[in-house]
Scaffold this motif. Structure first.
Motif, PDB file in Angstrom:
ATOM      1  N   VAL A  56       0.844  -1.195   0.000  1.00 26.88           N
ATOM      2  CA  VAL A  56       0.000   0.000   0.000  1.00 26.88           C
ATOM      3  C   VAL A  56       0.879   1.244   0.000  1.00 26.88           C
ATOM      4  O   VAL A  56       2.079   1.167   0.242  1.00 26.88           O
ATOM      5  N   ILE A  58      -1.263  -5.895  -4.898  1.00 28.99           N
ATOM      6  CA  ILE A  58      -0.915  -4.498  -5.100  1.00 28.99           C
ATOM      7  C   ILE A  58      -2.144  -3.633  -4.846  1.00 28.99           C
ATOM      8  O   ILE A  58      -3.127  -3.694  -5.582  1.00 28.99           O
ATOM      9  N   ALA A  59      -2.099  -2.843  -3.776  1.00 28.18           N
ATOM     10  CA  ALA A  59      -3.252  -2.016  -3.397  1.00 28.18           C
ATOM     11  C   ALA A  59      -2.867  -0.544  -3.388  1.00 28.18           C
ATOM     12  O   ALA A  59      -3.233   0.197  -2.483  1.00 28.18           O
ATOM     13  N   ARG A  80      -3.889  -7.220  -8.461  1.00 22.01           N
ATOM     14  CA  ARG A  80      -4.218  -5.837  -8.130  1.00 22.01           C
ATOM     15  C   ARG A  80      -5.666  -5.760  -7.708  1.00 22.01           C
ATOM     16  O   ARG A  80      -6.522  -6.413  -8.297  1.00 22.01           O
ATOM     17  N   ILE A  81      -5.959  -4.946  -6.697  1.00 22.07           N
ATOM     18  CA  ILE A  81      -7.343  -4.846  -6.244  1.00 22.07           C
ATOM     19  C   ILE A  81      -8.196  -4.241  -7.352  1.00 22.07           C
ATOM     20  O   ILE A  81      -7.700  -3.508  -8.201  1.00 22.07           O
ATOM     21  N   ALA A  82      -9.479  -4.579  -7.324  1.00 20.19           N
ATOM     22  CA  ALA A  82     -10.375  -4.242  -8.436  1.00 20.19           C
ATOM     23  C   ALA A  82     -10.709  -2.756  -8.498  1.00 20.19           C
ATOM     24  O   ALA A  82     -10.847  -2.096  -7.470  1.00 20.19           O
ATOM     25  N   HIS A  83     -10.845  -2.262  -9.720  1.00 25.22           N
ATOM     26  CA  HIS A  83     -11.318  -0.900  -9.930  1.00 25.22           C
ATOM     27  C   HIS A  83     -12.645  -0.972 -10.656  1.00 25.22           C
ATOM     28  O   HIS A  83     -12.819  -1.782 -11.544  1.00 25.22           O
ATOM     29  N   GLY A  84     -13.580  -0.146 -10.249  1.00 27.63           N
ATOM     30  CA  GLY A  84     -14.884  -0.189 -10.914  1.00 27.63           C
ATOM     31  C   GLY A  84     -15.887   0.684 -10.204  1.00 27.63           C
ATOM     32  O   GLY A  84     -15.524   1.630  -9.509  1.00 27.63           O
ATOM     33  N   ASN A 130      -3.127   3.337  -4.871  1.00 36.70           N
ATOM     34  CA  ASN A 130      -4.324   4.089  -5.226  1.00 36.70           C
ATOM     35  C   ASN A 130      -4.647   3.974  -6.716  1.00 36.70           C
ATOM     36  O   ASN A 130      -3.789   3.626  -7.513  1.00 36.70           O
ATOM     37  N   ALA A 131      -5.890   4.316  -7.055  1.00 36.64           N
ATOM     38  CA  ALA A 131      -6.327   4.243  -8.451  1.00 36.64           C
ATOM     39  C   ALA A 131      -6.019   5.538  -9.190  1.00 36.64           C
ATOM     40  O   ALA A 131      -6.748   5.951 -10.078  1.00 36.64           O
ATOM     41  N   THR A 132      -4.910   6.183  -8.815  1.00 35.20           N
ATOM     42  CA  THR A 132      -4.502   7.428  -9.467  1.00 35.20           C
ATOM     43  C   THR A 132      -3.430   7.125 -10.518  1.00 35.20           C
ATOM     44  O   THR A 132      -2.965   5.990 -10.624  1.00 35.20           O
ATOM     45  N   HIS A 173     -13.563   1.487 -17.179  1.00 35.61           N
ATOM     46  CA  HIS A 173     -12.764   0.474 -16.485  1.00 35.61           C
ATOM     47  C   HIS A 173     -13.635  -0.674 -16.005  1.00 35.61           C
ATOM     48  O   HIS A 173     -13.278  -1.839 -16.135  1.00 35.61           O
ATOM     49  N   GLY A 225     -14.585   7.475 -16.944  1.00 31.50           N
ATOM     50  CA  GLY A 225     -13.369   6.673 -16.826  1.00 31.50           C
ATOM     51  C   GLY A 225     -13.609   5.437 -15.986  1.00 31.50           C
ATOM     52  O   GLY A 225     -13.221   4.327 -16.349  1.00 31.50           O
ATOM     53  N   THR A 226     -14.266   5.611 -14.854  1.00 29.97           N
ATOM     54  CA  THR A 226     -14.571   4.489 -13.976  1.00 29.97           C
ATOM     55  C   THR A 226     -15.506   3.500 -14.659  1.00 29.97           C
ATOM     56  O   THR A 226     -15.303   2.285 -14.597  1.00 29.97           O
TER      57      THR A 226
END
Lengths: 183, 183
Positions: free
Chosen positions: A69, A125-126, A153-157, A128-130, A174, A170-171
């Motif tokens: 993190v 891998i956590a 990697r943790i999920a983005h959505g 940030n989603a930046t 993804h 964008g989200t």
């Protein structure tokens, strides 16, 4: 300080001076102790008063899973939210070459050593989603692959409770391309 | 009306009466035409003036992928965000037994027919990430599995640009357990 502007600061100062001088003394010594006594865990770089933090020194944690993190606050958030029983590695930032923050500043040599020697099966891998978090994640994933450790990697959505109509594009994009098969 | 309370309504009404009577007439007839002329696409239940909506009647769309959404606004959002080239099915709501909304109200018989007859290879479930959206997604996934169609659901997790520290714990937990292997 974050969340405390000039006016709040003045209000707090006057409150302590007028009504709670004892509190001010206690706060002062607590601050001094913290500034003096709190360092970084020698294993995961989390804040701790000891050589090892409470998570690294706990028995019964699964040391085949290592979660990376960006900050100590992220460790607290994941501990509270998930019941994850593995170990952590705190980067204390993200790759940002323009600010002079490279692999060295993030302690990636120590991470590499752990990946090589500690029998870790999965690197979670956590970051940030930046943009910077993404770049750091790519770098970490490559490092893990080179060392034959499975990276994930943790999920983005779409966030929980989120309605598609109000999610930024964008989200949504993804989330759409990151869709997964339902068993 | 959503986003327009009593005061805004009065302001709009007075504006139209004082300064833009022509505009009011045009708006009135546009509204009447819309209320009269806009119905639902006979294939996907999207709003349209014709029998088929512009997406269903377009050539060059991939009719092996069918994306199910709750509302017409979701179709617009996905079209704008993703460049998805398949077709849609609009539920016009979600399962909500307490409100008397069951499979029939959502047109699931028509959906089932399409799954059976239209050669669809993947059913992409893009209902909202709410409790009702989840329940509806489960129902749809079971239906697809029964009909031997692969079902998938759009990803839930940390929104783009999101920092872990500020994400609610439900979302963080979902994102953590929904992590995926990096190739």
């Amino acid at each position: 300080m974050p969340g405390i502007g000039r006016k709040s600061a003045q209000r707090i100062a006057f409150y302590l001076l007028e009504r709670d001088r004892d509190g001010a003394t206690i706060l002062s010594s607590a601050l001094a102790e913290a500034a003096e006594g709190i360092g970084h865990c020698s294993r995961c770089r989390m804040y701790t008063e000891h050589d090892l933090c409470s998570i690294c020194s706990a028995s019964g944690r699964d040391n085949t899973q290592l979660c990376v993190v960006e900050s100590p606050a992220d460790v607290m958030a994941i501990e509270e939210a998930t019941g994850f029983k593995g170990l952590y590695f705190v980067l204390m930032g993200h790759l940002s070459p323009l600010d002079g923050i490279g692999p060295e500043e993030l302690g990636l040599a120590a991470l590499q050593k752990r990946l090589r020697e500690d029998g870790i099966a999965e690197l979670i891998i956590a970051t940030n989603a930046t943009v910077e978090g993404d770049a750091t994640a790519h770098y970490l994933a490559e490092m893990a692959t080179r060392l034959d450790v499975q990276a994930s990697r943790i999920a983005h959505g779409v966030p929980l409770g989120g309605e598609l109509e109000f999610v930024d594009s964008g989200t949504l994009s993804h989330a759409f391309f990151g869709r997964r098969a339902v068993e």
